[in-house]
Design an enzyme around this catalytic site. Structure first.
Site, short mmCIF file in Angstrom:
data_model
loop_
_atom_site.label_atom_id
_atom_site.label_comp_id
_atom_site.label_asym_id
_atom_site.label_seq_id
_atom_site.Cartn_x
_atom_site.Cartn_y
_atom_site.Cartn_z
N ASP A 53 25.83 5.85 50.34
CA ASP A 53 26.16 6.78 51.62
C ASP A 53 27.58 6.31 52.01
O ASP A 53 28.11 5.52 51.55
CB ASP A 53 24.91 6.35 52.69
CG ASP A 53 24.92 4.76 52.38
OD1 ASP A 53 25.59 4.06 52.87
OD2 ASP A 53 23.53 4.32 52.41
N HIS A 85 32.76 13.07 37.35
CA HIS A 85 31.26 13.40 37.27
C HIS A 85 30.60 14.24 36.74
O HIS A 85 29.30 14.51 36.63
CB HIS A 85 30.90 13.34 38.91
CG HIS A 85 31.24 14.52 39.37
ND1 HIS A 85 32.64 15.19 39.39
CD2 HIS A 85 30.60 15.80 39.68
CE1 HIS A 85 32.66 16.40 39.73
NE2 HIS A 85 31.43 17.05 39.98
N ASP A 86 31.17 14.78 35.78
CA ASP A 86 30.76 16.27 34.92
C ASP A 86 30.57 15.77 33.16
O ASP A 86 30.50 16.64 32.53
CB ASP A 86 31.59 17.32 35.17
CG ASP A 86 31.25 17.93 36.45
OD1 ASP A 86 30.18 17.77 36.95
OD2 ASP A 86 32.21 18.90 37.07
N ASP A 139 36.81 23.02 43.97
CA ASP A 139 35.63 23.20 43.08
C ASP A 139 35.77 24.46 42.30
O ASP A 139 35.88 25.56 43.01
CB ASP A 139 34.24 23.07 43.85
CG ASP A 139 33.27 23.01 42.60
OD1 ASP A 139 33.15 22.02 41.80
OD2 ASP A 139 32.16 23.65 42.92
N ASP A 198 35.47 17.46 49.06
CA ASP A 198 35.43 18.55 47.97
C ASP A 198 35.05 19.74 48.43
O ASP A 198 34.19 19.93 49.48
CB ASP A 198 34.13 18.12 47.05
CG ASP A 198 34.29 18.48 45.60
OD1 ASP A 198 34.60 19.40 45.30
OD2 ASP A 198 33.97 17.43 44.96
N ASP A 238 24.75 1.70 48.53
CA ASP A 238 23.93 2.10 49.41
C ASP A 238 23.90 1.25 50.56
O ASP A 238 23.81 -0.04 50.27
CB ASP A 238 22.69 2.06 48.57
CG ASP A 238 21.31 2.22 49.43
OD1 ASP A 238 21.55 2.88 50.56
OD2 ASP A 238 20.07 2.06 49.06
N ASP A 244 17.89 2.62 50.70
CA ASP A 244 16.85 3.72 50.62
C ASP A 244 17.26 4.22 49.06
O ASP A 244 16.96 5.27 48.51
CB ASP A 244 16.98 4.89 51.25
CG ASP A 244 18.51 5.62 51.42
OD1 ASP A 244 19.42 5.07 50.54
OD2 ASP A 244 18.75 6.41 52.12
N ASN A 277 21.95 1.05 53.41
CA ASN A 277 20.65 0.95 54.17
C ASN A 277 19.54 0.88 53.38
O ASN A 277 18.20 1.12 54.00
CB ASN A 277 20.54 2.18 55.13
CG ASN A 277 20.51 3.40 54.50
OD1 ASN A 277 20.82 3.55 53.05
ND2 ASN A 277 19.91 4.51 55.14
O1 TEU Z 1 32.21 22.20 37.82
C1 TEU Z 1 32.76 23.53 37.47
C2 TEU Z 1 32.31 23.50 36.01
O2 TEU Z 1 32.64 24.70 35.43
C3 TEU Z 1 31.10 23.05 35.31
O3 TEU Z 1 30.32 23.62 34.84
C4 TEU Z 1 31.46 21.76 34.18
O4 TEU Z 1 32.11 22.82 33.34
C5 TEU Z 1 30.28 21.45 33.83
O5 TEU Z 1 29.93 20.45 35.00
C6 TEU Z 1 30.41 20.32 32.71
O6 TEU Z 1 29.12 20.13 32.42
C7 TEU Z 1 32.22 21.90 39.39
C8 TEU Z 1 31.34 20.62 39.65
O7 TEU Z 1 32.64 19.69 39.08
C9 TEU Z 1 30.37 20.46 39.12
O8 TEU Z 1 29.80 19.15 39.38
C10 TEU Z 1 29.17 21.50 39.46
O9 TEU Z 1 28.14 21.49 39.12
C11 TEU Z 1 29.86 22.80 39.56
O10 TEU Z 1 31.39 22.91 39.94
C12 TEU Z 1 29.16 23.77 40.72
O11 TEU Z 1 29.69 23.63 41.95
CA CA Z 2 21.42 4.82 51.57
#
Ligand code: TEU
Ligand code: CA
Length: 557
Positions: free
Chosen positions: A30, A331-332, A202, A99, A22, A26, A24
């Site tokens: 960013d 990130h999933d 995605d 992305d 971050d 908040d 700035n």
């Molecule tokens: O994820 C695709 C997806 O199939 C997800 O449902 C994945 O299986 C799940 O996040 C696991 O818990 C992509 C992105 O990586 C995800 O962050 C998004 O939420 C999703 O597409 C919708 O755009």
């Molecule tokens: Ca920020």
């Protein structure tokens, strides 16, 4: 234009902009924060920076719900900031990929707003809008990824429904409509013209829908079925993907890595072969070991043997046709070390072993921010701490299934996507130096010790080990072997030990003693040099090698 397959010797780093830095004050990461940290990334030895979505969005799914493909999210900065990031990265020898979220947009996108005003008009055809069945039921019984029906009422039209395979604020775009495809291709080229090197793509398997919309056998109390059934019944996705490639990526020699869910082993050549739809796809076989169709209530323990088998299967499949992007976290889901190392055995040695085993397989390694620090799941203590729609749903669903609040918390926490979305800890100041104010999501408790500054000072840190891995991969003496060399499993039947040989002009053996006890291997010939070791002393004997718990050795043989 860049050389053919310019990306094959690169290392990717995934940035989750909201949690990186971050600039700035908040509490939200960013683009200027990323610019501040470019030297850190350069020093880490990564080449391609993948930014999770940074476009205008109501953030119902953290930016994976785009309301304007041509604008930057206000919280993240401006188009100028992004241009600066692209240019500065380039000057430092790194590339930016963005992305590409084109299965769906946001319900706040102009297209959807216009579709609501006039469902029978031009923009109605941008989406899947259907009438309710005569008895009031939805057109199909498909369950969305985040739970509940894929159908929601079209605002202002109580008799109509629209399709969303993810959240209801993410209406699916109708790829059957040539005008939609044209709009998307135009947008892709517009971004490539700005100098980005390509895209992470995605949820792409969802763009093709079955010709007939019908119910499939229900697999839950809710009468719905897993959305995978829809994908299994949809044929001919290649038509769209080939068209997209020819009209966009090919014209720029862009790098593309697609998120392709489910098993496409049979079809791998179409995806990543010489004429494939993409440069590469992620190899999710290891990560997918954690998912059961049972709506993710379970996070089974993944054993060393499971992990090894998944890796070997994928490596074999890709060896026939193309290059995977290798990943252990994103990130999933939870942090890799929590997923793949038994609790109680998560330590610097096991983290380094896990890191090296995947990094040196054939393919392009992708590091998710914080992985290089050995970050762990933060531990969530109350459902209020979840920010992610999927986690919030999973908690409620678990309660509906009769789990106690404590049990519901436990299953949700284990797989929560928020585990990996905590702020990047840069130093031991408040909030890990990520921000000067309380961040949008909780910070890991251990940031006073586990942070970039501390690990930079400690040459035995996980971070310094990741730097050594990068240095080895790009070392001119070994590069050809590590990038292009063949992959052959070694001592395959030896339990809880994962080993393989990479071979081109050199021969390199990678061994991971995937357990908390010592082991011993016997070489056919003495090794020449140890190239990487997660313990201080190299083995005394060059033939009979005694391995310490979770020891990782890379040797030239
Ligand atoms: O994820 C695709 C997806 O199939 C997800 O449902 C994945 O299986 C799940 O996040 C696991 O818990 C992509 C992105 O990586 C995800 O962050 C998004 O939420 C999703 O597409 C919708 O755009
Ligand atoms: Ca920020």
């Amino acid at each position: 234009m860049k050389a053919d397959k310019w990306w094959k010797d690169k290392v990717i780093y995934q940035i989750y902009p909201k949690s990186f830095k971050d600039s700035n004050g908040d509490g939200i990461g960013d683009l200027r924060g990323i610019i501040e940290k470019l030297d850190y990334l350069k020093d880490l030895g990564v080449d391609i920076l993948w930014l999770s979505p940074c476009f205008q969005s109501p953030f119902a799914d953290q930016g994976y719900d785009i309301s304007d493909y041509y604008a930057i999210a206000e919280q993240f900065g401006t188009m100028q900031d992004l241009q600066e990031l692209i240019d500065e990265s380039r000057q430092k020898g790194m590339d930016i990929i963005l992305d590409l979220v084109i299965n769906h947009c946001s319900d706040e996108h102009e297209w959807f707003q216009k579709a609501c005003q006039d469902p029978d008009g031009r923009y109605g055809k941008y989406f899947y809008i259907k009438d309710k069945r005569a008895d009031g039921r939805c057109p199909t019984n498909w369950r969305s990824y985040f739970g509940g029906s894929v159908w929601s009422e079209l605002p202002g039209h109580p008799d109509k429904l629209y399709l969303h395979v993810f959240h209801k604020k993410q209406p699916d775009l109708n790829w059957e409509n040539p005008e939609v495809r044209k709009e998307l291709y135009k947008m892709i080229c517009w971004w490539l013209d700005k100098g980005i090197a390509g895209f992470r793509i995605d949820a792409i398997r969802n763009i093709r829908k079955p010709k007939v919309f019908e119910d499939y056998a229900a697999d839950g109390e809710d009468g719905l079925c897993n959305i995978e059934r829809m994908i299994e019944h949809a044929h001919g996705i290649g038509e769209f993907l080939t068209e997209m490639r020819l009209k966009t990526f090919d014209r720029y020699n862009a790098f593309t890595v697609a998120e392709v869910s489910g098993d496409v082993t049979e079809d791998l050549t179409s995806y990543v072969g010489q004429e494939g739809y993409f440069s590469s796809i992620f190899d999710f076989r290891e990560i997918e070991l954690s998912y059961s169709e049972d709506i993710r209530l379970h996070c089974p323990k993944i054993t060393a043997e499971d992990y090894k088998e998944a890796c070997f299967t994928s490596q074999y499949a890709f060896s026939q046709c193309g290059t995977p992007v290798n990943v252990i976290e994103n990130h999933d889901g939870p942090r890799a070390v929590n997923r793949f190392i038994p609790r109680g055995e998560i330590c610097p040695e096991s983290k380094k072993m896990l890191g090296a085993l995947y990094y040196f397989m054939k393919g392009i390694p992708c590091i998710y921010q914080g992985q290089e620090l050995g970050m762990e799941n933060p531990g969530f203590h109350s459902p209020d701490e979840f920010q992610d729609v999927a986690s919030i749903y999973s908690y409620q669903y678990s309660l509906q299934q009769g789990l106690s609040p404590a049990e519901a918390m436990k299953v949700t926490e284990a797989m929560s996507r928020d585990n990996s979305r905590t702020p990047m800890p840069w130093d031991n100041r408040a909030f890990g130096g990520f921000s000067t104010v309380s961040p949008w999501i909780k910070t890991t408790d251990d940031y006073t010790e586990r942070n970039v500054a501390a690990e930079q000072r400690d040459e035995n840190s996980v971070l310094c080990f990741y730097k050594k891995m990068a240095a080895l991969r790009r070392d001119a003496r070994y590069k050809k072997t590590l990038v292009e060399g063949s992959f052959t499993p070694k001592w395959k039947t030896k339990k809880n030990l994962m080993a393989y040989v990479r071979k081109a002009d050199k021969e390199i053996l990678v061994v991971g003693n995937y357990k908390n006890e010592p082991d011993r291997i016997v070489m056919e010939a003495p090794y020449t040099t140890v190239l990487l070791n997660n313990y201080a002393e190299d083995p005394e004997d060059k033939i009979e090698i005694r391995l310490k718990p979770y020891q990782l050795l890379i040797m030239e043989i």
